[in-house]
Design a protein around this motif. Structure first.
Motif, PDB file in Angstrom:
ATOM      1  N   PRO A  38      61.853  16.922  56.840  1.00  0.00           N
ATOM      2  CA  PRO A  38      63.053  17.112  56.011  1.00  0.00           C
ATOM      3  C   PRO A  38      63.876  18.285  56.532  1.00  0.00           C
ATOM      4  N   GLU A  39      65.173  18.192  56.398  1.00  0.00           N
ATOM      5  CA  GLU A  39      66.053  19.214  56.960  1.00  0.00           C
ATOM      6  C   GLU A  39      65.765  20.592  56.378  1.00  0.00           C
ATOM      7  N   GLN A  40      65.457  20.665  55.077  1.00  0.00           N
ATOM      8  CA  GLN A  40      65.192  21.966  54.459  1.00  0.00           C
ATOM      9  C   GLN A  40      63.946  22.611  55.068  1.00  0.00           C
ATOM     10  N   VAL A  41      62.960  21.803  55.379  1.00  0.00           N
ATOM     11  CA  VAL A  41      61.737  22.327  55.994  1.00  0.00           C
ATOM     12  C   VAL A  41      62.044  22.861  57.398  1.00  0.00           C
ATOM     13  N   VAL A  42      62.856  22.122  58.139  1.00  0.00           N
ATOM     14  CA  VAL A  42      63.236  22.564  59.489  1.00  0.00           C
ATOM     15  C   VAL A  42      64.002  23.878  59.427  1.00  0.00           C
ATOM     16  N   GLN A  43      64.914  23.998  58.477  1.00  0.00           N
ATOM     17  CA  GLN A  43      65.714  25.210  58.365  1.00  0.00           C
ATOM     18  C   GLN A  43      64.842  26.426  58.065  1.00  0.00           C
ATOM     19  N   VAL A  44      63.945  26.292  57.110  1.00  0.00           N
ATOM     20  CA  VAL A  44      63.061  27.414  56.765  1.00  0.00           C
ATOM     21  C   VAL A  44      62.118  27.725  57.923  1.00  0.00           C
ATOM     22  N   LEU A  47      64.034  29.522  60.684  1.00  0.00           N
ATOM     23  CA  LEU A  47      64.292  30.911  60.308  1.00  0.00           C
ATOM     24  C   LEU A  47      63.059  31.773  60.557  1.00  0.00           C
ATOM     25  N   CYS A  48      61.912  31.285  60.124  1.00  0.00           N
ATOM     26  CA  CYS A  48      60.672  32.040  60.311  1.00  0.00           C
ATOM     27  C   CYS A  48      60.331  32.166  61.793  1.00  0.00           C
ATOM     28  N   ALA A  49      60.540  31.092  62.553  1.00  0.00           N
ATOM     29  CA  ALA A  49      60.203  31.115  63.978  1.00  0.00           C
ATOM     30  C   ALA A  49      61.089  32.109  64.731  1.00  0.00           C
ATOM     31  N   SER A  90      73.730  34.993  65.463  1.00  0.00           N
ATOM     32  CA  SER A  90      74.262  33.701  65.889  1.00  0.00           C
ATOM     33  C   SER A  90      73.136  32.682  66.052  1.00  0.00           C
ATOM     34  N   ASP A  91      72.013  33.128  66.614  1.00  0.00           N
ATOM     35  CA  ASP A  91      70.846  32.243  66.726  1.00  0.00           C
ATOM     36  C   ASP A  91      70.412  31.745  65.360  1.00  0.00           C
ATOM     37  N   LEU A  92      70.371  32.645  64.387  1.00  0.00           N
ATOM     38  CA  LEU A  92      69.949  32.272  63.035  1.00  0.00           C
ATOM     39  C   LEU A  92      70.965  31.339  62.385  1.00  0.00           C
ATOM     40  N   ARG A  93      72.230  31.643  62.560  1.00  0.00           N
ATOM     41  CA  ARG A  93      73.280  30.883  61.868  1.00  0.00           C
ATOM     42  C   ARG A  93      73.427  29.472  62.411  1.00  0.00           C
ATOM     43  N   VAL A  99      66.633  33.063  71.640  1.00  0.00           N
ATOM     44  CA  VAL A  99      65.581  34.075  71.454  1.00  0.00           C
ATOM     45  C   VAL A  99      64.251  33.579  72.007  1.00  0.00           C
ATOM     46  N   PHE A 100      63.982  32.290  71.909  1.00  0.00           N
ATOM     47  CA  PHE A 100      62.730  31.743  72.432  1.00  0.00           C
ATOM     48  C   PHE A 100      62.735  31.742  73.962  1.00  0.00           C
TER      49      PHE A 100
END
Length: 487
Positions: A38-44, A47-49, A90-93, A99-100
């Protein structure tokens, strides 16, 4: 990734904002599992990654060059500065991978892996984003030839794997998409701080630019690699790796904000390892990579040349790091110059900086000071005026000719881009727009919405020195001198 999983051509994808997929096909394979979540799971999860990757970068670069000991205070400060910086924001947004890529290249370049695995992470990072290939050259120069071979093997292997799974997309990327840099976005946008973009914004002719850009890339990357080799020989592996990373920013045809993590690290290393003018340069880099100096200086800078300098501070800073390197910035107690010599060096540096600022202060605005100027299409213009009845009230208008109103307009802003829309009288056959006095004229399309409504609309990032030019049917300038946009 759902787009590719549905069998659609990878390089025909366009996000909601119109941005295409620009990375090699192997990047799609790496993130393929995210399409099942789910998109919400990917977003969270993303962010954590990203936060974990930032912490990892901070820990890696905090290693002392001589003992391998890590400096806890520097690591904490580096993590804080990184997370606040424009590239990581910018990476987060936008959910970017930079960053990886930086973390993979650093871990490998700093020899954290067992000897038989070294080079592989650089190859994988390059398979996701091509710029880390410069680290392969660095590995060769520092004598790590086996690591360089493993990096090339990992890069090729990842490409072959992607070709097996996505053959059509791989052929599309390696034969056409990779060579079409304009597909990545507006190369002249201020978010792009590569050398190529700096030349575009400096008004360098399109025919001459490729040769000039190639020459600068050779010189700047050559200087960066030469100094990185020397630093690596002295045991300063962190400085060497960050220097090569800054060279990838300068050399790439496109270096968006989220690519510029390396410049933030360079600023941190300068602040931590030197004093005087070098420390000040590090502080400047950190500030420039955190704040948008172009926006900050917009109302304060008195001349267009200085505005150009501030608008391009990030790209110029990365190029300066490549040219100067860290060799003079790393303290060597035995060879530390006498206090008088240091003061002379600081004074000389300050004089050179002042002279450079003076030159920019008197320069005319580059011809492409607002290369992001974009004229609206008929549909976009119609949408802009949707629901509006275009009338001409003389009271707010002072652009008249022979008692007749020539032009009325308004300016809006979203904090970065300015949108200008308005209407012209029947006397105006052609409407010109200069981004600055002396710059080339951009002709603004005049749209006829019917009932005598002749309107126009365009947008740009830097219109501080803009001018309107109105021409009649015979090509005669109706108002001379041209009227400044903001007056």
């Amino acid at each position: 990734m759902r787009w590719a999983q549905g069998g659609h051509p990878l390089y025909e994808y366009a996000a909601a904002n119109g941005d295409p997929f620009t990375y090699p096909p192997f990047a799609a394979l790496v993130f393929w599992p995210s399409g099942w979540l789910p998109e919400q799971v990917v977003q969270v999860g993303w962010l954590c990654a990203v936060c974990v990757a930032v912490a990892g970068i901070a820990v890696v670069v905090s290693r002392r060059p001589d003992s391998g000991e890590r400096r806890g205070l520097f690591a904490a400060a580096a993590a804080l500065v990184l997370i606040l910086s424009a590239p990581v924001q910018s990476d987060l947004r936008f959910g970017q991978v930079s960053v990886f890529v930086v973390l993979l290249a650093l871990v490998d370049a700093l020899e954290f892996l067992p000897p038989r695995w070294r080079g592989i992470l650089i190859g994988v990072a390059a398979a996701v984003k091509l710029t880390p290939l410069l680290f392969v050259v660095y590995l060769v120069l520092v004598g790590r030839r086996q690591d360089a071979l493993r990096a090339v093997a990992a890069f090729v292997g990842a490409g072959v794997l992607a070709a097996v799974v996505l053959p059509a997309d791989s052929w599309q990327f390696w034969t056409r998409t990779m060579l079409t840099t304009s597909r990545i976005g507006d190369l002249a946008s201020l978010g792009n701080q590569s050398l190529n973009a700096l030349l575009v914004r400096a008004g360098v002719d399109q025919q001459d630019r490729p040769l000039i850009w190639a020459g600068l890339v050779v010189v700047i990357c050559g200087l960066a690699l030469w100094q990185a080799r020397r630093l690596a020989g002295q045991g300063h592996l962190v400085h060497a790796a960050v220097l090569v990373g800054c060279a990838t920013i300068a050399a790439s045809p496109v270096s968006w904000t989220h690519h510029q993590v390396w410049t933030v690290l360079a600023g941190m290393l300068l602040v931590a390892s030197a004093s005087g003018s070098r420390w000040a340069f590090g502080v400047f880099l950190v500030v420039a990579m955190t704040l948008n100096l172009g926006n900050v200086a917009f109302e304060l800078v008195p001349t267009p040349g200085l505005q150009y300098l501030f608008d391009n501070a990030r790209g110029l800073g990365a190029a300066a790091v490549c040219c100067v390197g860290f060799g003079a910035f790393v303290r060597h107690r035995r060879s530390d110059p006498a206090p008088v010599a240091r003061r002379v060096a600081v004074a000389r540096t300050a004089g050179l900086v002042a002279a450079g600022l003076l030159v920019f202060a008197v320069l005319p605005l580059p011809a492409s000071s607002d290369p992001d100027l974009r004229m609206f299409s008929l549909d976009e213009t119609r949408d802009t005026f949707s629901g509006m009845t275009v009338t001409c009230d003389p009271s707010p208008c002072d652009m008249t000719f022979g008692g007749q109103l020539l032009l009325n307009y308004g300016i809006g802003s979203d904090g970065r881009r300015h949108v200008v829309n308005g209407w012209v009288s029947a006397q105006v056959a052609r409407l010109g727009m200069r981004t600055a006095p002396g710059a080339p004229i951009h002709f603004v399309p005049i749209m006829d919405l019917g009932d005598g409504q002749r309107v126009f609309a365009f947008s740009g990032e830097n219109l501080a020195y803009g001018q309107f030019l109105e021409y009649d049917a015979n090509g005669r300038l109706l108002e001379n001198p041209p009227r400044d946009l903001w007056k």
